[in-house]
Scaffold this motif. Structure first.
Motif, PDB file in Angstrom:
ATOM      1  N   HIS A  79      -1.516   8.033  21.630  1.00  0.00           N
ATOM      2  CA  HIS A  79      -0.182   8.202  21.062  1.00  0.00           C
ATOM      3  C   HIS A  79       0.789   8.492  22.205  1.00  0.00           C
ATOM      4  CE1 HIS A  79       2.491   9.430  17.590  1.00  0.00           C
ATOM      5  NE2 HIS A  79       3.161   9.910  18.631  1.00  0.00           N
ATOM      6  N   LEU A  80       1.814   7.628  22.353  1.00  0.00           N
ATOM      7  CA  LEU A  80       2.797   7.774  23.434  1.00  0.00           C
ATOM      8  C   LEU A  80       4.197   7.674  22.841  1.00  0.00           C
ATOM      9  CD1 LEU A  80       3.637   7.956  26.411  1.00  0.00           C
ATOM     10  CD2 LEU A  80       3.312   5.480  26.580  1.00  0.00           C
ATOM     11  N   ASP A  81       4.991   8.711  23.062  1.00  0.00           N
ATOM     12  CA  ASP A  81       6.356   8.775  22.554  1.00  0.00           C
ATOM     13  C   ASP A  81       7.330   8.691  23.718  1.00  0.00           C
ATOM     14  OD1 ASP A  81       8.720   9.174  21.262  1.00  0.00           O
ATOM     15  OD2 ASP A  81       8.278  11.197  20.541  1.00  0.00           O
ATOM     16  N   LEU A  82       8.069   7.566  23.784  1.00  0.00           N
ATOM     17  CA  LEU A  82       9.117   7.364  24.789  1.00  0.00           C
ATOM     18  C   LEU A  82      10.470   7.143  24.111  1.00  0.00           C
ATOM     19  CD1 LEU A  82       7.186   4.979  27.218  1.00  0.00           C
ATOM     20  CD2 LEU A  82       7.855   7.337  27.693  1.00  0.00           C
ATOM     21  N   SER A  83      10.615   7.627  22.915  1.00  0.00           N
ATOM     22  CA  SER A  83      11.844   7.383  22.156  1.00  0.00           C
ATOM     23  C   SER A  83      13.018   8.192  22.698  1.00  0.00           C
ATOM     24  CB  SER A  83      11.620   7.731  20.681  1.00  0.00           C
ATOM     25  OG  SER A  83      11.312   9.115  20.527  1.00  0.00           O
TER      26      SER A  83
ATOM     27  N   ARG B  31      15.812  11.681  29.756  1.00  0.00           N
ATOM     28  CA  ARG B  31      16.749  10.747  30.388  1.00  0.00           C
ATOM     29  C   ARG B  31      16.005   9.696  31.203  1.00  0.00           C
ATOM     30  NH1 ARG B  31      21.378  14.949  32.752  1.00  0.00           N
ATOM     31  NH2 ARG B  31      21.929  15.908  30.724  1.00  0.00           N
ATOM     32  N   LEU B  32      14.823   9.328  30.731  1.00  0.00           N
ATOM     33  CA  LEU B  32      13.984   8.396  31.477  1.00  0.00           C
ATOM     34  C   LEU B  32      14.654   7.024  31.570  1.00  0.00           C
ATOM     35  CD1 LEU B  32      10.439   9.235  30.087  1.00  0.00           C
ATOM     36  CD2 LEU B  32      11.307   9.690  32.389  1.00  0.00           C
ATOM     37  N   ALA B  33      14.873   6.578  32.814  1.00  0.00           N
ATOM     38  CA  ALA B  33      15.416   5.251  33.073  1.00  0.00           C
ATOM     39  C   ALA B  33      14.468   4.422  33.931  1.00  0.00           C
ATOM     40  CB  ALA B  33      16.778   5.351  33.769  1.00  0.00           C
ATOM     41  N   PHE B  34      13.435   5.058  34.473  1.00  0.00           N
ATOM     42  CA  PHE B  34      12.481   4.349  35.324  1.00  0.00           C
ATOM     43  C   PHE B  34      11.077   4.865  35.039  1.00  0.00           C
ATOM     44  CE2 PHE B  34       9.850   4.476  39.166  1.00  0.00           C
ATOM     45  CZ  PHE B  34       9.747   3.124  39.437  1.00  0.00           C
ATOM     46  N   ILE B  35      10.133   3.946  34.870  1.00  0.00           N
ATOM     47  CA  ILE B  35       8.726   4.280  34.698  1.00  0.00           C
ATOM     48  C   ILE B  35       7.931   3.402  35.645  1.00  0.00           C
ATOM     49  CG2 ILE B  35       6.762   4.319  33.116  1.00  0.00           C
ATOM     50  CD1 ILE B  35       8.636   4.785  30.833  1.00  0.00           C
ATOM     51  N   SER B  36       7.174   4.008  36.504  1.00  0.00           N
ATOM     52  CA  SER B  36       6.376   3.265  37.477  1.00  0.00           C
ATOM     53  C   SER B  36       5.278   2.473  36.770  1.00  0.00           C
ATOM     54  CB  SER B  36       5.755   4.226  38.490  1.00  0.00           C
ATOM     55  OG  SER B  36       4.803   3.568  39.291  1.00  0.00           O
ATOM     56  N   GLY B  37       4.912   1.353  37.378  1.00  0.00           N
ATOM     57  CA  GLY B  37       3.838   0.551  36.829  1.00  0.00           C
ATOM     58  C   GLY B  37       2.493   1.249  36.855  1.00  0.00           C
TER      59      GLY B  37
ATOM     60  N   LEU C 216       0.916  12.085  24.367  1.00  0.00           N
ATOM     61  CA  LEU C 216       1.940  12.419  25.356  1.00  0.00           C
ATOM     62  C   LEU C 216       3.309  12.197  24.734  1.00  0.00           C
ATOM     63  CD1 LEU C 216       2.860  13.167  28.224  1.00  0.00           C
ATOM     64  CD2 LEU C 216       2.585  10.759  28.863  1.00  0.00           C
ATOM     65  N   LEU C 217       4.097  13.278  24.667  1.00  0.00           N
ATOM     66  CA  LEU C 217       5.408  13.234  24.036  1.00  0.00           C
ATOM     67  C   LEU C 217       6.483  13.366  25.113  1.00  0.00           C
ATOM     68  CD1 LEU C 217       4.666  15.625  21.010  1.00  0.00           C
ATOM     69  CD2 LEU C 217       4.326  13.150  21.182  1.00  0.00           C
ATOM     70  N   LEU C 218       7.238  12.286  25.309  1.00  0.00           N
ATOM     71  CA  LEU C 218       8.299  12.259  26.323  1.00  0.00           C
ATOM     72  C   LEU C 218       9.644  11.893  25.707  1.00  0.00           C
ATOM     73  CD1 LEU C 218       6.345  10.430  29.172  1.00  0.00           C
ATOM     74  CD2 LEU C 218       7.163  12.791  29.236  1.00  0.00           C
ATOM     75  N   GLY C 219       9.786  12.024  24.407  1.00  0.00           N
ATOM     76  CA  GLY C 219      11.022  11.670  23.736  1.00  0.00           C
ATOM     77  C   GLY C 219      12.166  12.605  24.073  1.00  0.00           C
TER      78      GLY C 219
ATOM     79  N   LEU D 166       2.945   3.512  19.774  1.00  0.00           N
ATOM     80  CA  LEU D 166       3.902   3.533  20.880  1.00  0.00           C
ATOM     81  C   LEU D 166       5.315   3.583  20.302  1.00  0.00           C
ATOM     82  CD1 LEU D 166       4.663   3.345  23.854  1.00  0.00           C
ATOM     83  CD2 LEU D 166       4.416   0.863  23.704  1.00  0.00           C
ATOM     84  N   LEU D 167       6.033   4.666  20.624  1.00  0.00           N
ATOM     85  CA  LEU D 167       7.392   4.867  20.138  1.00  0.00           C
ATOM     86  C   LEU D 167       8.374   4.554  21.254  1.00  0.00           C
ATOM     87  CD1 LEU D 167       6.911   8.285  18.266  1.00  0.00           C
ATOM     88  CD2 LEU D 167       6.508   5.972  17.420  1.00  0.00           C
ATOM     89  N   LEU D 168       9.180   3.509  21.039  1.00  0.00           N
ATOM     90  CA  LEU D 168      10.190   3.101  22.013  1.00  0.00           C
ATOM     91  C   LEU D 168      11.567   2.951  21.373  1.00  0.00           C
ATOM     92  CD1 LEU D 168       8.097   0.419  23.945  1.00  0.00           C
ATOM     93  CD2 LEU D 168       9.070   2.488  24.962  1.00  0.00           C
ATOM     94  N   TYR D 169      11.750   3.496  20.202  1.00  0.00           N
ATOM     95  CA  TYR D 169      13.027   3.329  19.507  1.00  0.00           C
ATOM     96  C   TYR D 169      14.120   4.188  20.161  1.00  0.00           C
ATOM     97  CZ  TYR D 169      11.707   7.724  17.150  1.00  0.00           C
ATOM     98  OH  TYR D 169      11.327   9.017  16.883  1.00  0.00           O
ATOM     99  N   ASP D 170      15.352   3.803  19.892  1.00  0.00           N
ATOM    100  CA  ASP D 170      16.536   4.516  20.382  1.00  0.00           C
ATOM    101  C   ASP D 170      16.568   4.587  21.907  1.00  0.00           C
ATOM    102  OD1 ASP D 170      18.942   5.846  20.178  1.00  0.00           O
ATOM    103  OD2 ASP D 170      18.025   7.828  19.967  1.00  0.00           O
ATOM    104  N   ASN D 171      16.442   3.399  22.526  1.00  0.00           N
ATOM    105  CA  ASN D 171      16.633   3.259  23.962  1.00  0.00           C
ATOM    106  C   ASN D 171      17.746   2.232  24.189  1.00  0.00           C
ATOM    107  OD1 ASN D 171      14.606   4.678  25.991  1.00  0.00           O
ATOM    108  ND2 ASN D 171      13.479   4.302  24.097  1.00  0.00           N
ATOM    109  N   HIS D 172      17.795   1.650  25.370  1.00  0.00           N
ATOM    110  CA  HIS D 172      18.749   0.580  25.681  1.00  0.00           C
ATOM    111  C   HIS D 172      17.996  -0.685  26.098  1.00  0.00           C
ATOM    112  CE1 HIS D 172      21.877   3.680  25.583  1.00  0.00           C
ATOM    113  NE2 HIS D 172      21.130   4.408  26.411  1.00  0.00           N
ATOM    114  N   ILE D 173      16.843  -0.886  25.555  1.00  0.00           N
ATOM    115  CA  ILE D 173      15.979  -1.997  25.969  1.00  0.00           C
ATOM    116  C   ILE D 173      16.606  -3.326  25.547  1.00  0.00           C
ATOM    117  CG2 ILE D 173      13.697  -3.030  25.732  1.00  0.00           C
ATOM    118  CD1 ILE D 173      12.627  -0.223  25.120  1.00  0.00           C
ATOM    119  N   ALA D 174      16.835  -4.183  26.533  1.00  0.00           N
ATOM    120  CA  ALA D 174      17.372  -5.521  26.274  1.00  0.00           C
ATOM    121  C   ALA D 174      16.399  -6.613  26.666  1.00  0.00           C
ATOM    122  CB  ALA D 174      18.696  -5.719  27.033  1.00  0.00           C
ATOM    123  N   GLU D 175      15.455  -6.290  27.554  1.00  0.00           N
ATOM    124  CA  GLU D 175      14.489  -7.279  28.023  1.00  0.00           C
ATOM    125  C   GLU D 175      13.071  -6.734  27.853  1.00  0.00           C
ATOM    126  OE1 GLU D 175      15.296  -8.409  31.996  1.00  0.00           O
ATOM    127  OE2 GLU D 175      17.371  -9.040  31.612  1.00  0.00           O
ATOM    128  N   VAL D 176      12.223  -7.562  27.306  1.00  0.00           N
ATOM    129  CA  VAL D 176      10.812  -7.219  27.136  1.00  0.00           C
ATOM    130  C   VAL D 176       9.996  -8.302  27.826  1.00  0.00           C
ATOM    131  CG1 VAL D 176       8.944  -6.775  25.506  1.00  0.00           C
ATOM    132  CG2 VAL D 176      11.283  -6.064  24.944  1.00  0.00           C
TER     133      VAL D 176
END
Length: 494
Positions: A108-112, A91-97, A85-88, A133-143
């Motif tokens: 393979h999941l791309d959220l970059s 403008r994703l700012a919210f992902i439901s649990g 699933l490629l979602l790079g 799991l690709l999460l690079y180039d976001n604004h993630i401050a809390e994990v």
């Protein structure tokens, strides 16, 4: 008769919902291009995912659109075959649990390149097969510490170019990290400090994929030794990004950014270098040496200092290779010292590691043995000091004897005297007490005489020592309670 049967069969196969009816495949979404099980919906300026995606989809590309939210029902139905699933670049700012519940087979999941600011608890817990799991180039401050719980198959996690200021230690701790994790990219974040002790204990195959360059680290010698060790091992995380691995000197007046691997120079912190693969052991110990290869699952073979393979050809019989590839020497002997070689053979490349073993020619004391030895030594030292003080300060007198060729009677008088007097002994025939001859120092053990019954071993008060007949000036014995009687068995200098 054949005609009605043919009509009935045609009706069964054509009527929807009838037993044995052939269901036509759903059409490809209008906003996508379909090629077999691949759906490409990229660069369509979509605000939401297309509805009613076909169940046969194995790869779905929704990158480079305008998606801002990913809800639990975004697929419209369960996509059990979907593995990519490629979602790079959205403008994703919210992902439901529950957003990934319809796609449990994702690998393979791309959220970059999105606008994610936090990874909530148990966000990826419904993806047990997820590997990349690709999460690079976001604004993630809390994990959140439980964000990756349940993602047991995760192998490669990319978190670079975010705003993370706390190292996610839970990802690398034993029992808490994804067990298959071999790459963790935390480069270009806001990390100022690292858990150096925990990082130093990581296996080489995980350190090889732990990227930390591009962070505002604070310089110190422990940081230098950590990365210097990784450089000596030729780990990719350091060798490939040596120029980008920098830190800030804390010294005023202004902070200066320098290369971490240059901190050993005399013009900077002058840090001591790292000494790798040096092991110390004592006679009789059990020594286990690990072969820390960069490739997980690499086959390992050990060679002794005598160039004998372990096991099989080892002549000493004390070395054996364990199931995890470590070398065990039990018990350690003096001839076990030397350089041991580990050959690690992997699918990508081969490695050779050297371990220098030093064996001390004595057994290591147990803690209580060391304590007893120290206590005995201390008591012995104190007793020696006490005896020296007694000899120096509690000796009742110092008697001076005339040296030379005097009469035998005079010498006997000098040796048999038990009177401890502060007055030096003089020759009775010397009237003026002067003697030009040399002085002679003698040591004598006093054996008091004249002990009578009822005296309890003490000399009689006022008694005299027996001496040669006709000797003038017989000396009187001192009081039995005086210092001279107390030390009557003590050697003195006369």
């Amino acid at each position: 008769m054949a005609g009605p049967r043919a009509v009935w069969l045609w009706l069964c196969l054509s009527v929807p919902g009838a037993p044995g009816a052939v269901r036509p495949a759903p059409p490809c979404p209008a906003a996508c291009l379909c090629a077999s099980d691949i759906l490409s919906c990229s660069k369509r300026e979509l605000l939401t995912a297309p509805a009613h995606l076909p169940r046969y989809a194995a790869l779905l590309d929704l990158s480079h659109n305008n998606l801002s939210r990913l809800r639990a029902d975004w697929t419209g139905q369960r996509l059990a075959r979907l593995h990519t699933l490629l979602l790079g670049h959205n403008r994703l700012a919210f992902i439901s649990g529950e957003a990934f519940a319809p796609v449990p087979g994702l690998r393979h999941l791309d959220l970059s390149s999105n606008r994610l600011r936090a990874l909530d608890e148990l966000l990826f817990s419904q993806l047990p097969r997820l590997e990349v799991l690709l999460l690079y180039d976001n604004h993630i401050a809390e994990v959140d510490r439980s964000a990756f719980d349940g993602a047991a198959g995760l192998r490669r996690l990319y978190l670079s170019r975010n705003q993370i200021s706390r190292f996610p230690l839970e990802l690398i701790r034993d029992g808490a990290k994804p067990p298959e994790l071999s790459l963790l990219d935390l480069s270009a974040n806001h990390l100022k400090s690292l858990p150096l002790a925990e990082l130093g204990l990581l296996p080489a195959w995980l350190r090889n994929g732990l990227y930390l360059h591009g962070n505002p680290l604070v310089c110190d010698c422990e940081l230098y030794r950590l990365f210097r060790h990784w450089e000596l091992r030729e780990l990719s995380s350091v060798v490939d990004f040596r120029e980008d691995l920098a830190c800030s000197l804390p010294a005023p007046p202004a902070k200066r950014t320098v290369g971490v691997l240059g901190l050993g120079g005399p013009d900077l912190l002058n840090c001591s270098d790292f000494k790798e693969c040096a092991v110390e052991a004592y006679l009789g110990d059990t020594l286990v040496i690990g072969c820390d290869a960069r490739q997980r699952g690499a086959a390992r073979e050990w060679v002794t200092p005598a160039r004998e393979r372990v096991p099989g050809q080892a002549a000493n019989g004390t070395a054996a290779v364990l199931a995890d590839g470590s070398l065990r020497i039990q018990p350690v002997r003096a001839e076990d010292r030397g350089t041991y070689t580990c050959h690690a053979v992997g699918e990508a490349f081969n490695e050779t590691l050297y371990v220098e073993v030093t064996v001390y020619n004595f057994t290591q004391h147990r803690p209580h043995d060391t304590l007893n030895t120290a206590y005995t030594t201390l008591v012995g030292c104190i007793l020696s000091v006490v005896l020296v003080l007694i000899y120096l300060y509690l000796t009742p007198c110092r008697c001076w004897c005339r040296g030379g060729d005097g009469p035998a009677s005079h010498r006997g008088d000098s040796l048999s005297s038990s009177m401890l007097s502060t007055t030096p002994n003089h020759d009775p025939g010397d009237g003026d007490g002067k003697d030009g001859g040399a002085f002679d120092r003698r040591v004598a053990f006093l054996e008091p005489a004249g002990l009578g019954p009822g005296q309890n071993g003490k000399l009689k008060p006022g008694g005299a020592l027996p001496g040669p007949e006709g000797l003038e000036g017989r000396r009187k014995l001192s009081d039995p309670d005086s210092v001279s009687s107390v030390f009557s068995d003590t050697p003195i200098v006369v």
